[in-house]
Design an enzyme around this catalytic site. Structure first.
Site, PDB file in Angstrom:
ATOM      1  N   ASP A 182     -13.190  55.508 -15.018  1.00 22.58           N
ATOM      2  CA  ASP A 182     -12.906  56.528 -16.026  1.00 22.58           C
ATOM      3  C   ASP A 182     -12.447  55.832 -17.289  1.00 22.58           C
ATOM      4  O   ASP A 182     -11.912  54.733 -17.232  1.00 22.58           O
ATOM      5  CB  ASP A 182     -11.730  57.405 -15.568  1.00 22.58           C
ATOM      6  CG  ASP A 182     -12.147  58.393 -14.524  1.00 22.58           C
ATOM      7  OD1 ASP A 182     -13.325  58.763 -14.501  1.00 22.58           O
ATOM      8  OD2 ASP A 182     -11.277  58.801 -13.732  1.00 22.58           O
ATOM      9  N   LYS A 183     -12.606  56.501 -18.393  1.00 22.73           N
ATOM     10  CA  LYS A 183     -12.103  55.903 -19.628  1.00 22.73           C
ATOM     11  C   LYS A 183     -10.642  56.291 -19.853  1.00 22.73           C
ATOM     12  O   LYS A 183      -9.756  55.452 -19.854  1.00 22.73           O
ATOM     13  CB  LYS A 183     -12.943  56.354 -20.822  1.00 22.73           C
ATOM     14  CG  LYS A 183     -12.376  55.878 -22.158  1.00 22.73           C
ATOM     15  CD  LYS A 183     -13.252  56.280 -23.321  1.00 22.73           C
ATOM     16  CE  LYS A 183     -13.207  57.757 -23.632  1.00 22.73           C
ATOM     17  NZ  LYS A 183     -11.916  58.208 -24.189  1.00 22.73           N
TER      18      LYS A 183
END
Ligand SMILES: Nc1ncnc2c1ncn2[C@@H]1O[C@H](COP(=O)(O)OP(=O)(O)OP(=O)(O)O)[C@@H](O)[C@H]1O
Ligand SMILES: [Ca+2]
Length: 938
Positions: A365-366
């Site tokens: 995930d960012k």
């Protein structure tokens, strides 16, 4: 062994259904499921709104009911366990037998010595096993369960173990139920009870009492567990909605507790490595037995003493069989996992440690993992005030000053929407806003414009909550003038799609034309390419149907107000971590719900290569048009997935696994759970993650930081290397001891080592020195090597060659000393065996020193970098000195004092194994200059 009820045992494929029958009659949930919430509160002397009146009341109840923990206590006292290890091992029994025979035949000395040796051997083994159990226990306590409690009207987050009957708790999507609860409030509540009932569909729950009479035909009119729809069971997971409940049962007095008690006898599944070690141990035992049988036979044919041959054979069997191997492997794994926990990575399943070293793709995930998840409003853009994308209100440039003068009507509207369409709350206790970082940023910006929170001035009628699929949030409010407005914020493409008008800078509403739409998208893209998370804000005046709920269908014909770009800087450690991982051929993929431009900018900032976005970036829309095969074909070149939903993660893992990749995938939400389960290593977030995601994952990052994954992989690989190293040590000792006796028997020489001496050697090889090789610190260079193939054996050819080489040195050197001593007087004396015995032990200690690293010289890793090793070897040498100098032990081991000259002579000979290995390492490291050596082959 005390267990954390929230650890993962119930995920074994055992079916708890049978145990449930017994549960249904006893638990508190049965009593309360048929009476109303109010009656339940009354019966438990509590208050639905305020909870228990005081802490002292709660303490009294805890004294009565115990803590909310499930401890499957192990009543067997330590001494009993200790004694049982004597009778548990047939070899030890044989040894005891031989001691008895010696005793009967009047050989009291021998009998006493052997008995003492047995006690020492068994004690060392027992202590190790005990330690292994203790460290496994510690693993279970790594993820304590928490819950939201209300007591005397105050809400707080506490450990689930403090709950007592009568406590009132909140729970919401993604939470694990902390105790058996009688539900008193519920909104769209559905709970996954599969770990209790085996039923996979989540069950709808509410606060309505169950009608007892419909169960009259069942024996005892018992409402089955699955039908108690107003009960939330401990350990089950909230899939949707939220609610509130009164604790009716805690600890053992819960449905889960009863089931757990019945299942705790089920052994935990072994990891592939442990299974492989068990098999290796069995194979080695088999071979040693045959060899020892032959030795024994030859000896007796040669006319040697029957009893002596028997004792030597049995001791040899004890020594040669690496019975400590599986335990050392377990302790090494467990200690490694504890070390990882100290470095913020909690491994929930032991086998994952092995998989970690094989991971070759990490999907991350960012927001929050690669970035700090601390958002601040960086830029504001409105169509009316700014007209085109080059004109933005850049907050960073205006830092410090009051921005009140910039407040045109459209900027005002944008900020107001961000303010009201917002779920963040101010916490007096923490002195700051809490909640979603996006929402927090929108509140924190208000004072810069001299604005205050307006939410208290309107009343909220309904909300469409934000989720990653919808990518927008809307709230419907009514103000004091009865004006009804829907405020909407979300991904800018989404909002623009639904907008028909815009607010101009004087606050008038005008129609949007095509050019203006393009202008908005262009400005949105431009904000995003600065790496900003970009949201659009819009509103809608509704006719006066104030009480009507709103749905997705009501969100259209919006009036666009403006765009806000939020800065969320990358975590400082991430760039270096990605560099190291990439160097070790691990492919990093970013998956984000954010816009393509934002994602690409952040990716470049942290060193994920995005050369050509056409190939390297896939958006959720494109992904939807592809099947698994098509995705598998292109995914090798993709490093960013933008505008993706958690559901897409499943496709991504599947496509990667189709190519044979070993995938680590991060996630924190309820919808991430399937992908986390499917991934080879599911990684969840300790801070932001839901219990559902943690439950589905193999590893929890307690700091939510991407670079912790690197740490974990590093430790995983290190543990594997350490296991190979002590394997080399143990097996070379074992081979040397066996060969030594075999050769001397074949050559008709007297036995070079007696039974007690062999048993002492066994303690060295199965005991502390071997164990200490398992805790060697991780060599960071492991990350330069490509991931290990999952099918790679642990006992590789290289390991095999190495151990045979060392064994050869030990055998030749020891036999040389033996012959030399014997030839001096032509007879075998105590002095001769003392020299041989000490020679072997010295050899073994030098061998251990060499085994600390497979390719690096000891001068490179340093003599003092593994304290435990130095203690273990120091202790062993001290023991050896006792064995040859202390009169009492001289009696047992049949030894004599050696002179300093003798010791120096032995040290000189035995160090040969060490220097030879140093030469081998030098040779390898030279070769490495041209070609990187492969750790997995060493
Ligand atoms: N609280 C919110 N209210 C409205 N819209 C939001 C909110 N949070 C995010 N968005 C919008 O939804 C988009 C996607 O956000 P989402 O939360 O799905 O990303 P994410 O999956 O959490 O990101 P990442 O994968 O990088 O962690 C954002 O770009 C933003 O435009
Ligand atoms: Ca042994």
């Amino acid at each position: 062994m005390s267990e954390n009820p929230f650890a993962s045992h119930l995920e074994q494929d055992s079916n708890p259904a049978a145990a449930l029958d017994a549960v249904s009659t006893t638990s508190a949930s049965l009593k309360y499921c048929t009476i109303s919430s109010e009656k339940t509160a009354e019966a438990l002397h509590t208050n639905i709104r305020e909870g228990l009146p005081s802490v002292s009341e709660a303490n009294q109840r805890r004294a009565l009911h115990g803590a909310n923990e499930i401890a499957s206590d192990d009543d067997e006292p330590l001494w009993k366990k200790f004694l049982s290890t004597f009778v548990g091992d047939p070899l030890i029994l044989l040894l005891i037998g031989s001691a008895a025979i010696s005793f009967i035949m009047g050989n009291i000395d021998d009998a006493v010595s052997i008995t003492l040796a047995i006690v020492i051997v068994v004690t060392v083994g027992f202590v190790q096993e005990y330690r292994s159990e203790k460290s496994l226990e510690a693993l279970n306590k790594l993820v304590p369960a928490e819950c939201h409690l209300i007591r005397s009207g105050q809400e707080s987050k506490v450990l689930a173990s403090v709950l007592v009957p009568g406590d009132v708790v909140f729970f919401r999507v993604g939470d694990r139920i902390p105790a058996d609860l009688r539900i008193v409030e519920s909104v769209d509540l559905s709970i996954d009870e599969s770990n209790l009932t085996g039923e996979n569909e989540p069950v709808l729950k509410s606060s309505h009492a169950v009608d007892k009479h419909s169960y009259n035909d069942l024996p005892g009119s018992i409402v089955p567990i699955a039908d108690r729809t107003c009960i939330a069971y401990m350990g089950t997971l909230v899939r949707e909605g939220h609610g509130k409940g009164i604790v009716v049962g805690t600890g053992k007095n819960t449905a889960f507790g009863t089931v757990f008690e019945m299942m705790s006898s089920i052994e935990k599944p072994k990891t592939p490595l442990q299974t492989a070690m068990d098999k290796l141990g069995k194979d080695l035992s088999f071979m040693s037995f045959i060899l020892i049988g032959i030795i024994c036979l030859i000896g007796i044919i040669q006319g040697r003493s029957w009893l002596e041959m028997f004792q030597i054979s049995v001791s040899l069997a004890v020594a040669a069989i690496p019975e400590g191997l599986p335990i050392i492997v377990t302790v090494t794994l467990a200690l490694g996992v504890l070390r990882m926990a100290n470095r913020k990575a909690i491994i929930r399943r032991l086998p994952s440690v092995e998989t970690l070293g094989s991971v070759n793709v990490i999907c991350s995930d960012k927001t929050g993992t690669l970035t700090a998840n601390h958002m601040t409003v960086a830029k504001i853009w409105c169509l009316g005030s700014m007209a085109n994308k080059t004109n933005v209100l850049n907050m960073e440039k205006k830092n410090g000053g009051n921005l009140k003068n910039y407040l045109t009507e459209d900027i005002k509207a944008t900020l107001r929407i961000g303010n009201i369409c917002n779920n963040s709350t101010f916490s007096q206790e923490h002195g700051k806003f809490l909640g979603n970082p996006t929402d927090m940023a929108l509140l924190e910006v208000l004072p810069k414009f001299d604005l205050d929170d307006q939410r208290s001035r309107v009343s909220r009628v309904d909300e469409i909550p934000f989720n990653s699929k919808r990518k927008l949030m809307a709230v419907k409010t009514v103000d004091s003038n009865n004006k009804v407005v829907v405020y909407v914020k979300g991904a800018y493409e989404k909002i623009l799609e639904k907008s028909t008008h815009y607010v101009n800078k004087d606050g008038r509403v005008e129609k949007l034309n095509m050019a203006q739409r393009e202008q908005i998208i262009e400005s949105g893209n431009s904000l995003a390419s600065d790496g900003l998370r970009t949201l659009a804000f819009a509103e809608l005046d509704l006719p006066n149907d104030r009480s009507k709920k709103i749905s997705d269908d009501d969100v259209h014909d919006l009036v666009f107000a403006g765009l806000i770009g939020m800065k969320d800087p990358p975590r400082p450690t991430v760039r270096a971590a990605i560099e190291t991982l990439t160097e070790g051929s691990v492919h990093i993929i970013m998956i984000t719900g954010d816009a393509e431009n934002t994602a690409v900018n952040i990716a470049r900032q942290i060193g994920i290569p995005v050369v050509n976005p056409e190939i390297a970036v896939l958006t959720g829309d494109k992904l939807d048009t592809m099947n698994d095969d098509q995705l598998a074909n292109v995914i090798n070149h993709v490093s960013v997935f933008a505008r993706a939903t958690p559901e897409h993660k499943l496709n991504i893992v599947r496509a990667l696994q189709k190519r044979g990749d070993i995938v680590a995938m991060t996630g924190d939400g309820v919808n991430d759970a399937p992908a986390l389960k499917l991934a080879d290593i599911g990684v969840s977030m300790g801070k932001m993650g839901t219990d559902v995601a943690k439950e589905a994952s193999d590893m929890v990052l307690t700091d939510d930081d991407f670079s912790t994954i690197l740490t974990a992989i590093e430790e995983g690989k290190g543990i594997f290397n350490n296991i190979q190293n002590f394997l080399t040590f143990q097996l070379s000792t074992s081979v040397a001891a066996l060969s030594l006796v075999a050769i001397s028997t074949a050559l008709k020489l007297p036995n070079p080592l007696n039974a007690m001496q062999i048993l002492w050697i066994n303690i060295l090889m199965d005991g502390p020195p071997a164990q200490s090789l398992g805790v060697e610190a991780v060599d960071h260079e492991v990350m330069k090597k490509p991931p290990r193939k999952r099918t790679d054996k642990i006992l590789t050819n290289e390991v095999f060659k190495r151990l045979l080489g060392s064994a050869a040195f030990i055998i030749v050197g020891t036999i040389y000393v033996f012959m030399k001593e014997m030839n001096e007087d032509g007879k075998i004396s105590d002095r001769d065996t003392t020299m041989t015995f000490t020679c072997f032990v010295f050899f073994d200690m030098f061998n251990a020193l060499s085994c600390r690293h497979s390719v690096k010289s000891i001068f490179e890793i340093g003599f003092f970098t593994n304290k435990m090793f130095n203690y273990a070897v120091g202790l062993s040498l001290l023991g050896q000195m006792c064995a040859i100098y202390v009169p009492f032990f001289q009696g047992i081991f049949k030894t004599e004092s050696l002179s300093l000259g003798d010791l120096c002579f032995l040290l000189a000979i035995s160090s040969s194994v060490f220097f030879a290995d140093e030469l081998r390492k030098l040779y390898i490291r030279k070769g490495r200059l041209q070609e990187a050596y492969d750790y997995s082959n060493v």
